[in-house]
Design a protein around this motif. Structure first.
Motif, mmCIF file in Angstrom:
data_model
loop_
_atom_site.group_PDB
_atom_site.id
_atom_site.type_symbol
_atom_site.label_atom_id
_atom_site.label_comp_id
_atom_site.label_asym_id
_atom_site.label_seq_id
_atom_site.Cartn_x
_atom_site.Cartn_y
_atom_site.Cartn_z
ATOM 1 N N THR A 41 -3.527 -16.197 -2.917
ATOM 2 C CA THR A 41 -2.685 -15.132 -2.367
ATOM 3 C C THR A 41 -1.242 -15.610 -2.273
ATOM 4 O O THR A 41 -0.980 -16.683 -1.745
ATOM 5 C CB THR A 41 -3.154 -14.714 -0.959
ATOM 6 N N THR A 84 -7.891 -8.480 -3.687
ATOM 7 C CA THR A 84 -9.275 -8.043 -3.497
ATOM 8 C C THR A 84 -9.368 -7.294 -2.167
ATOM 9 O O THR A 84 -8.463 -7.376 -1.324
ATOM 10 C CB THR A 84 -10.229 -9.250 -3.454
ATOM 11 N N ASP A 85 -10.455 -6.597 -1.955
ATOM 12 C CA ASP A 85 -10.675 -5.927 -0.671
ATOM 13 C C ASP A 85 -10.670 -6.930 0.479
ATOM 14 O O ASP A 85 -10.146 -6.646 1.555
ATOM 15 C CB ASP A 85 -12.005 -5.165 -0.680
ATOM 16 N N GLU A 86 -11.235 -8.115 0.237
ATOM 17 C CA GLU A 86 -11.284 -9.149 1.270
ATOM 18 C C GLU A 86 -9.880 -9.639 1.632
ATOM 19 O O GLU A 86 -9.561 -9.832 2.814
ATOM 20 C CB GLU A 86 -12.154 -10.330 0.817
ATOM 21 N N GLN A 87 -9.036 -9.848 0.632
ATOM 22 C CA GLN A 87 -7.663 -10.275 0.888
ATOM 23 C C GLN A 87 -6.898 -9.204 1.667
ATOM 24 O O GLN A 87 -6.166 -9.512 2.610
ATOM 25 C CB GLN A 87 -6.923 -10.576 -0.420
ATOM 26 N N SER A 89 -8.102 -6.926 3.677
ATOM 27 C CA SER A 89 -8.609 -6.903 5.052
ATOM 28 C C SER A 89 -8.065 -8.082 5.858
ATOM 29 O O SER A 89 -7.577 -7.908 6.989
ATOM 30 C CB SER A 89 -10.136 -6.933 5.032
ATOM 31 N N LYS A 90 -8.115 -9.280 5.294
ATOM 32 C CA LYS A 90 -7.655 -10.486 5.981
ATOM 33 C C LYS A 90 -6.172 -10.377 6.344
ATOM 34 O O LYS A 90 -5.790 -10.612 7.496
ATOM 35 C CB LYS A 90 -7.871 -11.702 5.081
ATOM 36 N N GLU A 93 -5.082 -7.524 8.871
ATOM 37 C CA GLU A 93 -5.296 -7.948 10.255
ATOM 38 C C GLU A 93 -4.245 -8.960 10.696
ATOM 39 O O GLU A 93 -3.751 -8.904 11.814
ATOM 40 C CB GLU A 93 -6.700 -8.525 10.431
#
Length: 125
Positions: A41, A84-87, A89-90, A93
């Motif tokens: 990232t 990504t969806d995870e990035q 979200s992380k 937040e």
């Protein structure tokens, strides 16, 4: 390319941008600087944000990023890619709550302390 845009004093949002230097420069309002946040990232900000007096946005460690920035992924070749969806979200937040900084705080974060050892004292013959 899917990115997370973080503007001063508002919550981040996901956007689709065209790939290439010009779209990146348009988002940050000038020359870009890329800072790796983790293994895949990057944070892309205005390279001259502080000296141009851009508004303080979010703190990263001891530094305050000035002006709008965005996050994107990068691959093993170093090319910018969609998050990504995870990035998303992380980092949504992480940067969700706006942060407020005075211009003085932003300017002060541009300086770093450098320690230069006294080699004469460190060297024993």
């Amino acid at each position: 390319m899917r990115v997370l845009i973080v503007q001063p004093q508002i919550r981040p949002y996901v956007a689709e941008i065209e790939e290439g230097l010009k779209p990146m420069q348009e988002i940050v309002g000038g020359s870009i600087e890329m800072v790796d946040l983790d293994d895949n990232t990057s944070l892309v900000c205005n390279e001259e944000g502080k000296i141009r007096g851009l508004e303080g946005n979010r703190r990263i460690g001891r530094d305050i990023i000035a002006g709008t920035f965005f996050l994107c992924g990068f691959n093993e070749d170093g090319a910018s890619i969609s998050l990504t969806d995870e990035q998303i979200s992380k980092y949504y937040e992480r940067f969700r709550e706006p942060e407020y900084y005075s211009q003085e705080e932003v300017e002060d974060s541009a300086f770093m302390d450098v320690y230069v050892p006294d080699y004469e004292d460190d060297m024993e013959l």
